[in-house]
Structure formats: C-alpha cells, structure tokens
Motif scaffolding. Structure first.
Motif, PDB file in Angstrom:
ATOM      1  N   VAL A  62      43.496 -13.719  51.518  1.00  0.00           N
ATOM      2  CA  VAL A  62      42.274 -14.223  52.136  1.00  0.00           C
ATOM      3  C   VAL A  62      42.485 -14.440  53.635  1.00  0.00           C
ATOM      4  O   VAL A  62      41.701 -13.979  54.463  1.00  0.00           O
ATOM      5  N   VAL A  63      43.559 -15.124  53.970  1.00  0.00           N
ATOM      6  CA  VAL A  63      43.790 -15.456  55.379  1.00  0.00           C
ATOM      7  C   VAL A  63      44.271 -14.243  56.173  1.00  0.00           C
ATOM      8  O   VAL A  63      43.822 -14.001  57.290  1.00  0.00           O
ATOM      9  N   SER A  64      45.158 -13.457  55.586  1.00  0.00           N
ATOM     10  CA  SER A  64      45.785 -12.395  56.365  1.00  0.00           C
ATOM     11  C   SER A  64      44.868 -11.202  56.596  1.00  0.00           C
ATOM     12  O   SER A  64      45.022 -10.473  57.566  1.00  0.00           O
ATOM     13  N   LYS A  65      43.892 -10.962  55.709  1.00  0.00           N
ATOM     14  CA  LYS A  65      43.073  -9.774  55.950  1.00  0.00           C
ATOM     15  C   LYS A  65      41.608  -9.875  55.549  1.00  0.00           C
ATOM     16  O   LYS A  65      40.882  -8.898  55.652  1.00  0.00           O
ATOM     17  N   GLU A  66      41.142 -11.018  55.083  1.00  0.00           N
ATOM     18  CA  GLU A  66      39.756 -11.062  54.603  1.00  0.00           C
ATOM     19  C   GLU A  66      38.831 -12.011  55.352  1.00  0.00           C
ATOM     20  O   GLU A  66      37.656 -12.114  55.036  1.00  0.00           O
ATOM     21  N   MET A  67      39.342 -12.718  56.353  1.00  0.00           N
ATOM     22  CA  MET A  67      38.484 -13.719  56.977  1.00  0.00           C
ATOM     23  C   MET A  67      37.616 -13.148  58.103  1.00  0.00           C
ATOM     24  O   MET A  67      38.021 -12.272  58.841  1.00  0.00           O
ATOM     25  N   TYR A  68      36.398 -13.666  58.192  1.00  0.00           N
ATOM     26  CA  TYR A  68      35.520 -13.371  59.317  1.00  0.00           C
ATOM     27  C   TYR A  68      35.795 -14.414  60.400  1.00  0.00           C
ATOM     28  O   TYR A  68      35.239 -15.504  60.383  1.00  0.00           O
ATOM     29  N   THR A  69      36.706 -14.081  61.289  1.00  0.00           N
ATOM     30  CA  THR A  69      37.119 -15.022  62.322  1.00  0.00           C
ATOM     31  C   THR A  69      36.565 -14.596  63.675  1.00  0.00           C
ATOM     32  O   THR A  69      36.543 -13.407  63.991  1.00  0.00           O
ATOM     33  N   PHE A  70      36.085 -15.564  64.434  1.00  0.00           N
ATOM     34  CA  PHE A  70      35.541 -15.243  65.758  1.00  0.00           C
ATOM     35  C   PHE A  70      35.783 -16.408  66.713  1.00  0.00           C
ATOM     36  O   PHE A  70      36.071 -17.521  66.286  1.00  0.00           O
ATOM     37  N   GLN A 109      26.846 -22.455  47.652  1.00  0.00           N
ATOM     38  CA  GLN A 109      26.960 -21.960  49.020  1.00  0.00           C
ATOM     39  C   GLN A 109      27.406 -20.497  49.051  1.00  0.00           C
ATOM     40  O   GLN A 109      28.009 -20.007  48.115  1.00  0.00           O
ATOM     41  N   SER A 110      27.120 -19.857  50.174  1.00  0.00           N
ATOM     42  CA  SER A 110      27.587 -18.487  50.342  1.00  0.00           C
ATOM     43  C   SER A 110      29.003 -18.513  50.919  1.00  0.00           C
ATOM     44  O   SER A 110      29.396 -19.457  51.612  1.00  0.00           O
ATOM     45  N   HIS A 111      29.754 -17.487  50.614  1.00  0.00           N
ATOM     46  CA  HIS A 111      31.128 -17.355  51.102  1.00  0.00           C
ATOM     47  C   HIS A 111      31.314 -15.959  51.659  1.00  0.00           C
ATOM     48  O   HIS A 111      30.671 -15.015  51.200  1.00  0.00           O
ATOM     49  N   PHE A 112      32.185 -15.846  52.626  1.00  0.00           N
ATOM     50  CA  PHE A 112      32.330 -14.576  53.339  1.00  0.00           C
ATOM     51  C   PHE A 112      33.766 -14.082  53.287  1.00  0.00           C
ATOM     52  O   PHE A 112      34.687 -14.789  53.687  1.00  0.00           O
ATOM     53  N   ARG A 113      33.927 -12.890  52.760  1.00  0.00           N
ATOM     54  CA  ARG A 113      35.266 -12.301  52.746  1.00  0.00           C
ATOM     55  C   ARG A 113      35.153 -10.825  53.071  1.00  0.00           C
ATOM     56  O   ARG A 113      34.351 -10.110  52.468  1.00  0.00           O
ATOM     57  N   TYR A 114      35.983 -10.388  53.997  1.00  0.00           N
ATOM     58  CA  TYR A 114      35.976  -8.966  54.364  1.00  0.00           C
ATOM     59  C   TYR A 114      36.867  -8.234  53.379  1.00  0.00           C
ATOM     60  O   TYR A 114      38.047  -8.021  53.625  1.00  0.00           O
ATOM     61  N   ASN A 115      36.291  -7.855  52.225  1.00  0.00           N
ATOM     62  CA  ASN A 115      37.096  -7.127  51.244  1.00  0.00           C
ATOM     63  C   ASN A 115      36.393  -5.842  50.826  1.00  0.00           C
ATOM     64  O   ASN A 115      35.289  -5.554  51.261  1.00  0.00           O
ATOM     65  N   ALA A 116      37.054  -5.054  49.998  1.00  0.00           N
ATOM     66  CA  ALA A 116      36.475  -3.794  49.544  1.00  0.00           C
ATOM     67  C   ALA A 116      35.243  -4.086  48.708  1.00  0.00           C
ATOM     68  O   ALA A 116      35.296  -4.835  47.749  1.00  0.00           O
ATOM     69  N   VAL A 117      34.133  -3.477  49.087  1.00  0.00           N
ATOM     70  CA  VAL A 117      32.882  -3.753  48.384  1.00  0.00           C
ATOM     71  C   VAL A 117      32.849  -2.980  47.075  1.00  0.00           C
ATOM     72  O   VAL A 117      33.102  -1.784  47.040  1.00  0.00           O
TER      73      VAL A 117
END
Length: 414
Positions: A62-70, A109-117
């Motif tokens: 989750v932290v190393s490759k899936e977070m929407y960080t800005f 709540q909604s949650h956001f993860r940049y993973n394979a759809v």
RNA sequence: GUGGCCGUAGCUCAGCUGGUGGUAGCCCCUGGUUGUGGUCCAGGAGGUCGUGGGUUCGAGUCCCACCGGUCACCCCA
C-alpha cells in the motif's frame, strides 16, 4: 468519445438502481450496528502522508506503490486515505479518547489505492467499516464479527464463509517468525522464487504461496497458533468461545495473515460465492496507536468493500409504497397545486409532480412506471370546482376531493 | 507493474474470407384528436464502430500505440 470525459480509471458513477441498492446495504449495516452502540465517524479524505507510512509500514505494498500522494501549495506531503483504520485511530487520539470507553464507531468512506484495476479492485472504492477502540476484551472481537455476520445474512450473501486466525502479538510473534524463517531457510531449495522474495519482506506471507509443490513443503511448517504466548492463546480461545455461544460458524485458517503491520491477535476474512477475493477483512490492532505516537491503545475492527459485496448480492430495498403523483393539467392550477404538494410532503406524504408532460395519458403512464399508489388529477373541470380527482392506481377508483381537504385526505389515506 | 482476452447507441448485442453501420431488443421522447396508466401500433432521438496512427482502391473487420474493461500474477476491500 474523445471529446467526452470518462470517469478516471478505476472509478465509477452510482445512479438509479445501483445507487438504491448500494444505499440499502448501508442502511442494513446501520440497522445492525447503531442499535449496538456504534456511532458514525467521518474522517478527512486526505491525511499527512506519514500517518499511513508509519502505520502500514514503509515496505507494505500500500505504502510503497499504491498511495495517491501529493504536495499541497505549502509543500506538505498529503495522501488520499487508502484505508480508514489509521485515520480513525488518529481521530481517537485527537479527542475521541475523552468519550466513554470503549469507543464504538462505524464509517462508510471511499478509499484510494493506485492498483491494477479489475473486478472487485477499483482505485476508488467504498468500505463500510467498524472500529472499537479502547478495549482488549475478546468479547468485543466476537461482537464485531457476530454483528457483521448478521449484516451479511440480512443482505443474503450466498455461501458466506468466515476464516479466522490469531497472529499473536509483540510477545510471541517475533519468536514464531524466527522459527518460521528457520524452517524456510532449511527448505529453501524446495521453494520457488516468490517464496524467497516473501521471505525477505514478510515471512508470514510465504505460508500463502499457492504453488502446490511449495504447499507440500509448507504443510510441515510451524503454525502460529501452536506458538502463541499464554495471553494470546487465552484471548483467542475466548474469542472462539464467544463466537460459539453466538452461533457464528468459522473456519480456522492458520495461514491467514495480514498485509499491514499493526495487526495483532484476532484476524478474519469473509468470503462469498462468485468472487475470488474476500469481501471483508478485519482484525485486532493493539499495536497501532503506539506506531502513530499515541499511548498503548487496543482496538479491533473491519473494513468491508461495498463494491465487492454488491458483486455477490443485490438486496432490493423495500418498495416505497403509498407515493402520490400530482398530474396537473390545468396551467392556471399549477402554482396552487404544487404548493399543496409541498404541504402534503410536509405532512409526511411521498409526493412528486409529473413535470415532463401536460398530457394525462403520459402522466398516468409515468405513475405506472414509478409505482405510485395514487394520482392527483387537476384539469380545468376540477379547478373550476376547487376540487381534485384522486385516482387509486391499483383499483382504478376515482373520487373527488375538495382542495381544502386534499392534504388531510392524502396524509390520512394510508 | 507483468502477461492473456476484449471494446459496435444509455444498456444487452447482430455485423461471414476487409466492399455503404442494424426495421434488432430494452430504455428515453413524440403521436394514435380535444382528460385516463400497467398493453398495442406508428414515428423519433441517440454512434465521428474506445482514441490516434498505419496497410489498402476501400478498414467496425488487418497491424501498431495509447485509453478503457476483464482474467491470471502481485496485493488487497
């Protein structure tokens, strides 16, 4: 299509029946948890990036490759929440700890993860979740699981299955992990590359390997449940006693582990027919508060994916029933009739107007499609006599009602 | 992120070995005289065949890239 916008990859819109069914499963969950003392909690859509980095662990997927960080305009590093347990614990440390203990909350709540759809794996997804913070009591673990069980039963989840395990705590898990690593290293030549990779990052996950030849070897590996310390073993036994007393069936799965670092002791997952992945994951996280700078604070909870639940079951919300459609044909009657419609609404009547057409045929057609129980018809004839025709859509019977009596008639009619 | 399959109207889909996009069904709108639905009939709206290139006299159809979906892996709700 290039000129039009699509929802961003991994996101979707909700409307019509989808939205109604989604609303319904949330209502069902609330009907289970709110009478049991759970209040709603709402946390920010984004948090300090460090909150997730510290709680989930820097090496976690989750932290190393899936977070929407800005970065915001002041240079702060922020992250769209990938899960809600850490935010809820943060909120607990920021004031909720002054409430009567333990604090029992639910969230949607909604949650956001940049993973394979993929099916059941979106980039924005909703979870109905529950957290109980401030009690180490095994009865609490069992309560959360039992209530979740009831929720899923109400939804009609097919082939509902509960997998249960205890993953120990800071006292016993390190020793077990060392034992497991010893076993893995001793059989290293019989395991595949993936196992070796997991051996480095999260040894517990090696047990998850789906390779049959690896599984054959790992069958002889030490089991966490055989190496729990006395406190953890007693806690797990009590959780099971409570579940047995509540009539909740479960399957003991010694290889069930968690991807996030803060979990301790009880861990569980629910699954159902028609979906390869679990529909919910939960567990105890007695180590979380300290990881994010708070005092030792026990907690237990789960997150249940709404989209995944809706993939396996679509419970129909009860038909509203008794709704009224205002079919106002006479132009000059509209202002007063729509004002009366509002009065009826204020009196508790579900009412709407047929705005789309001025032809009675179309309005009645609309009422049929919508399933309205009655239609209030006002054309020139009725308007002249200060009356409305109220049509019962089931029987087809019609009667005249004086406009002065209309609201009372509609409100008292059911 | 890696690999396989897929992409025709809001939805479900036809479309043969490249030769003019379907009266298809559902949904939506209108009409079948002036005020009576759940049906029927007629008509209409809605697509630059996911997008952009390429091959060809000609591409929905073949090739490439991107976008989107899906399955497996990884991980997870």
């Amino acid at each position: 299509m290039s000129e039009r916008f699509q929802p961003p990859r991994g996101t979707r819109d909700w409307f019509g029946e989808d939205a109604a069914v989604r609303r319904h499963v949330i209502d069902l969950a609330r009907s289970v948890f709110e009478p049991a003392g759970y209040g709603e909690v709402v946390t920010p859509g984004f948090e300090d990036t460090e909150l997730f980095a510290r709680s989930s662990g820097e090496t976690s997927d989750v932290v190393s490759k899936e977070m929407y960080t800005f970065e915001d305009r002041s240079g702060r590093s922020l992250t769209l929440r990938p899960e809600s347990t850490a935010p809820v614990m943060r909120a607990y440390l920021n004031g909720m700890s002054r409430l009567p203990q333990p604090v029992k909350v639910w969230y949607c709540q909604s949650h956001f993860r940049y993973n394979a759809v993929q099916r059941g794996r979106a980039r924005e997804h909703y979870q109905f979740g529950v957290e109980v913070v401030g009690s180490p009591d095994a009865a609490v673990d069992a309560e959360v699981i039992a209530l979740q069980h009831r929720w899923y039963r109400l939804c009609g989840v097919p082939e509902l299955r509960l997998e249960l395990n205890s993953i120990g705590d800071a006292t016993c898990r390190p020793a077990y992990v060392a034992l497991l690593e010893e076993f893995i290293d001793a059989h290293i030549d019989q395991l595949d590359d993936e196992c070796l990779e997991r051996r480095k990052t999260n040894p517990l996950r090696v047990l998850d390997c789906k390779n049959p030849s690896c599984q054959a070897v790992l069958a002889a590996a030490p089991r966490i449940t055989d190496h729990l310390c006395d406190d953890c073993a007693a806690h797990f036994a009590e959780v099971r006693r409570h579940l047995d007393a509540r009539g909740v069936d479960y399957e003991l799965v010694p290889t069930l582990v968690r991807g996030l670092d803060y979990y301790t002791r009880t861990a569980w997952e629910w699954s159902a027919a028609g979906l390869a992945t679990s529909i919910s994951g939960g567990g105890r996280y007695d180590g979380l508060a300290e990881q994010i700078g708070g005092p030792p604070t026990p907690g237990v909870g789960f997150g249940a994916g709404l989209e995944r639940l809706l993939e396996v079951v679509r419970p129909q919300p009860p038909a509203p029933g008794g709704s009224v459609l205002f079919a106002v044909i006479a132009e000059q009657a509209r202002p007063r009739m729509f004002a009366l419609m509002d009065e009826a609404r204020a009196a508790g009547v579900t009412a709407d107007a047929a705005y789309g057409s001025r032809r009675l045929k179309r309005m009645l057609e609309l009422a049929s499609k919508r399933g309205d129980a009655r239609v209030v018809i006002v054309g020139d004839d009725e308007w002249e006599h200060e009356q409305a025709t109220v049509r019962d859509m089931t029987s087809g019977e019609q009667r005249s009602v004086a406009l002065d009596e209309l609201v009372k008639e509609l409100a008292g009619g059911f």
